[in-house]
Design a protein around this motif. Structure first.
Motif, PDB file in Angstrom:
ATOM      1  N   ARG A  16       0.874  -1.174   0.000  1.00 54.78           N
ATOM      2  CA  ARG A  16       0.000   0.000   0.000  1.00 54.78           C
ATOM      3  C   ARG A  16       0.908   1.220   0.000  1.00 54.78           C
ATOM      4  O   ARG A  16       1.716   1.412   0.907  1.00 54.78           O
ATOM      5  CB  ARG A  16      -0.909  -0.001   1.229  1.00 54.78           C
ATOM      6  CG  ARG A  16      -1.934   1.124   1.177  1.00 54.78           C
ATOM      7  CD  ARG A  16      -2.997   0.970   2.258  1.00 54.78           C
ATOM      8  NE  ARG A  16      -2.561   1.417   3.557  1.00 54.78           N
ATOM      9  CZ  ARG A  16      -2.570   0.683   4.662  1.00 54.78           C
ATOM     10  NH1 ARG A  16      -2.965  -0.582   4.605  1.00 54.78           N
ATOM     11  NH2 ARG A  16      -2.173   1.162   5.820  1.00 54.78           N
ATOM     12  N   THR A  17       0.774   2.055  -1.008  1.00 56.62           N
ATOM     13  CA  THR A  17       1.662   3.197  -1.150  1.00 56.62           C
ATOM     14  C   THR A  17       1.091   4.428  -0.462  1.00 56.62           C
ATOM     15  O   THR A  17      -0.124   4.528  -0.226  1.00 56.62           O
ATOM     16  CB  THR A  17       1.900   3.515  -2.634  1.00 56.62           C
ATOM     17  OG1 THR A  17       0.648   3.901  -3.235  1.00 56.62           O
ATOM     18  CG2 THR A  17       2.448   2.299  -3.376  1.00 56.62           C
ATOM     19  N   ALA A  18       1.957   5.362  -0.161  1.00 60.55           N
ATOM     20  CA  ALA A  18       1.537   6.592   0.505  1.00 60.55           C
ATOM     21  C   ALA A  18       0.464   7.350  -0.279  1.00 60.55           C
ATOM     22  O   ALA A  18      -0.501   7.850   0.317  1.00 60.55           O
ATOM     23  CB  ALA A  18       2.756   7.490   0.755  1.00 60.55           C
ATOM     24  N   ARG A  55      -8.738   5.356   3.110  1.00 59.84           N
ATOM     25  CA  ARG A  55      -9.599   5.771   4.220  1.00 59.84           C
ATOM     26  C   ARG A  55     -11.082   5.661   3.875  1.00 59.84           C
ATOM     27  O   ARG A  55     -11.904   5.399   4.758  1.00 59.84           O
ATOM     28  CB  ARG A  55      -9.253   7.200   4.658  1.00 59.84           C
ATOM     29  CG  ARG A  55      -8.013   7.259   5.552  1.00 59.84           C
ATOM     30  CD  ARG A  55      -7.916   8.597   6.250  1.00 59.84           C
ATOM     31  NE  ARG A  55      -7.626   9.688   5.334  1.00 59.84           N
ATOM     32  CZ  ARG A  55      -6.395  10.045   4.982  1.00 59.84           C
ATOM     33  NH1 ARG A  55      -5.358   9.398   5.462  1.00 59.84           N
ATOM     34  NH2 ARG A  55      -6.192  11.044   4.154  1.00 59.84           N
ATOM     35  N   PHE A  56     -11.437   5.890   2.600  1.00 63.88           N
ATOM     36  CA  PHE A  56     -12.865   5.802   2.275  1.00 63.88           C
ATOM     37  C   PHE A  56     -13.228   4.495   1.565  1.00 63.88           C
ATOM     38  O   PHE A  56     -14.359   4.022   1.653  1.00 63.88           O
ATOM     39  CB  PHE A  56     -13.325   6.995   1.421  1.00 63.88           C
ATOM     40  CG  PHE A  56     -12.955   6.926  -0.038  1.00 63.88           C
ATOM     41  CD1 PHE A  56     -13.673   6.137  -0.932  1.00 63.88           C
ATOM     42  CD2 PHE A  56     -11.886   7.674  -0.543  1.00 63.88           C
ATOM     43  CE1 PHE A  56     -13.333   6.077  -2.269  1.00 63.88           C
ATOM     44  CE2 PHE A  56     -11.543   7.613  -1.883  1.00 63.88           C
ATOM     45  CZ  PHE A  56     -12.265   6.815  -2.740  1.00 63.88           C
ATOM     46  N   ALA A  57     -12.267   3.897   0.903  1.00 60.74           N
ATOM     47  CA  ALA A  57     -12.603   2.744   0.073  1.00 60.74           C
ATOM     48  C   ALA A  57     -12.731   1.456   0.872  1.00 60.74           C
ATOM     49  O   ALA A  57     -13.479   0.559   0.490  1.00 60.74           O
ATOM     50  CB  ALA A  57     -11.548   2.566  -1.024  1.00 60.74           C
ATOM     51  N   ARG A  58     -12.002   1.330   1.962  1.00 61.65           N
ATOM     52  CA  ARG A  58     -12.116   0.096   2.741  1.00 61.65           C
ATOM     53  C   ARG A  58     -13.294   0.188   3.710  1.00 61.65           C
ATOM     54  O   ARG A  58     -13.918   1.240   3.868  1.00 61.65           O
ATOM     55  CB  ARG A  58     -10.823  -0.188   3.495  1.00 61.65           C
ATOM     56  CG  ARG A  58     -10.522   0.767   4.620  1.00 61.65           C
ATOM     57  CD  ARG A  58      -9.140   0.496   5.209  1.00 61.65           C
ATOM     58  NE  ARG A  58      -8.884   1.401   6.334  1.00 61.65           N
ATOM     59  CZ  ARG A  58      -8.994   1.067   7.604  1.00 61.65           C
ATOM     60  NH1 ARG A  58      -9.403  -0.157   7.929  1.00 61.65           N
ATOM     61  NH2 ARG A  58      -8.731   1.934   8.563  1.00 61.65           N
ATOM     62  N   ALA A  59     -13.563  -0.910   4.402  1.00 63.27           N
ATOM     63  CA  ALA A  59     -14.733  -0.974   5.281  1.00 63.27           C
ATOM     64  C   ALA A  59     -14.327  -0.973   6.755  1.00 63.27           C
ATOM     65  O   ALA A  59     -13.222  -1.368   7.111  1.00 63.27           O
ATOM     66  CB  ALA A  59     -15.540  -2.231   4.975  1.00 63.27           C
ATOM     67  N   ASN A  62      -5.287   8.277   1.097  1.00 60.61           N
ATOM     68  CA  ASN A  62      -6.564   9.003   1.087  1.00 60.61           C
ATOM     69  C   ASN A  62      -7.684   8.135   0.520  1.00 60.61           C
ATOM     70  O   ASN A  62      -8.832   8.190   0.989  1.00 60.61           O
ATOM     71  CB  ASN A  62      -6.431  10.288   0.267  1.00 60.61           C
ATOM     72  CG  ASN A  62      -5.604  11.341   0.978  1.00 60.61           C
ATOM     73  OD1 ASN A  62      -5.491  11.322   2.215  1.00 60.61           O
ATOM     74  ND2 ASN A  62      -5.020  12.252   0.227  1.00 60.61           N
ATOM     75  N   VAL A  63      -7.351   7.318  -0.479  1.00 61.01           N
ATOM     76  CA  VAL A  63      -8.341   6.404  -1.040  1.00 61.01           C
ATOM     77  C   VAL A  63      -8.648   5.297  -0.033  1.00 61.01           C
ATOM     78  O   VAL A  63      -9.804   4.896   0.146  1.00 61.01           O
ATOM     79  CB  VAL A  63      -7.827   5.796  -2.366  1.00 61.01           C
ATOM     80  CG1 VAL A  63      -8.828   4.783  -2.920  1.00 61.01           C
ATOM     81  CG2 VAL A  63      -7.565   6.896  -3.384  1.00 61.01           C
TER      82      VAL A  63
END
Length: 342
Positions: free
Chosen positions: A271-273, A280-284, A277-278
């Motif tokens: 998982r890259t820096a 934080r919202f894309a996972r559950a 931001n993605v």
């Protein structure tokens, strides 16, 4: 390996060789213009073909017609060969533009000439890949050799590799298919890995005669460190190699895209820096799936995982919650926290 000052290998961006070959038709001015256009497109290296026809062929060649020409191979080469003075001029023009100049010698005399004008490396074409006396002669110069392996098998090129290794020269092997152009039905990308396994000391590359850049880019994804393609100032020019040649725009595209593929090829799985931001919202996050009372023992049916992923308990910790006892009341669809449990 090193070609001039250019490092070539798996850790380096691919060396894209723009092969002018005989596309200039024997016109030194056309040849120089092709080099200029290659330089403007970002090329680092151009490759020529050095022909001394009388030393290269016997008279029987006058009755042999290549499948991509309507005259004999003797006439094709005779019409397209530059004079020695013209080749010296072309090499000087290439180097003045900051490019590497290499060439394929098709005879002993051509090899001696290229050694005299001090090319940084020799390219040996597929037709000479099993010409053991010529390979032995070229190897004596001690310069790096780039050998195309079209029309060969692993076993038939093994003696050639042994000659280069015994001479102690750095060498590269290029997977290649010698049909102009080569349809995908006969192009072997698998050959790149087969060459690597069979000859671990070699730098591996791809000499491409297909139409378009797809095969060349795919070869980079498989680890090719050298890409060679025919190059022309215009695809509308007449010549035996024009059908599988790239123009300046295609050369620039191939250089840029091959570097991108090479970069991606060497990136670790992580998982890259920039993805944070993605993430934080894309996972559950784990949430309650019903109104639950304090003291309730959690079962799988009581919870679920829903976006966004800014909750305290991520979805991948879902299996840690069944069997835990709630310390407080929670409403349905509430992001759960560790403090909610006894």
């Amino acid at each position: 390996m090193k070609v001039g000052s250019r490092e070539v290998g798996p850790k380096c961006t691919p060396l894209v060789i723009a092969e002018i070959g005989i596309n200039h038709g024997g016109d030194i001015n056309v040849a120089k213009e092709m080099v200029t256009l290659a330089a403007n497109a970002g090329a680092e290296c151009v490759k020529h073909q050095t022909h001394f026809v009388e030393d290269e062929m016997t008279i029987e060649a006058k009755s042999i017609f290549p499948p991509n020409a309507d005259v004999s191979i003797w006439e094709v080469i005779s019409q397209s060969a530059l004079t020695p003075d013209e080749e010296v001029e072309l090499k000087a023009h290439t180097e003045n533009l900051g490019l590497l100049y290499i060439s394929t010698p098709f005879s002993r005399k051509a090899a001696d000439f290229l050694a005299e004008i001090d090319v940084p490396a020799f390219k040996i074409g597929s037709g000479e890949a099993d010409n053991l006396p010529l390979i032995r002669h070229i190897s004596k110069f001690g310069k790096p050799i780039i050998l195309s392996t079209g029309m060969q098998t692993i076993e038939t090129i093994r003696p050639s590799v042994e000659i280069m290794e015994q001479a102690g020269v750095e060498y590269a092997l290029l997977e290649c298919t010698n049909l102009y152009p080569s349809p995908p039905e006969i192009v072997s990308l698998k050959g790149i890995e087969e060459l690597r396994k069979a000859f671990p000391k070699a730098v591996i590359g791809f000499s491409d005669h297909s139409i378009g850049s797809e095969m060349a880019l795919a070869s980079v994804a498989l680890g090719a460190s050298i890409l060679e393609r025919h190059f022309t100032d215009s695809r509308y020019r007449v010549g035996p190699d024009i059908s599988c040649s790239m123009d300046p725009a295609e050369l620039r595209w191939l250089i840029d895209r091959s570097r991108e593929v090479h970069i991606a090829l060497h990136n670790e799985k992580q998982r890259t820096a920039p993805e944070e931001n993605v993430y934080r919202f894309a996972r559950a996050s784990v949430v309650s799936d019903a109104d639950l009372k304090a003291g309730h023992v959690i079962t799988e049916n009581d919870i679920w995982a829903r976006r966004p992923g800014n909750g305290e308990i991520p979805g991948y910790r879902f299996d840690d919650l069944p069997g835990r006892i709630l310390a407080r009341d929670v409403k349905k669809n509430t992001q759960l926290r560790w403090a909610d449990f006894q």
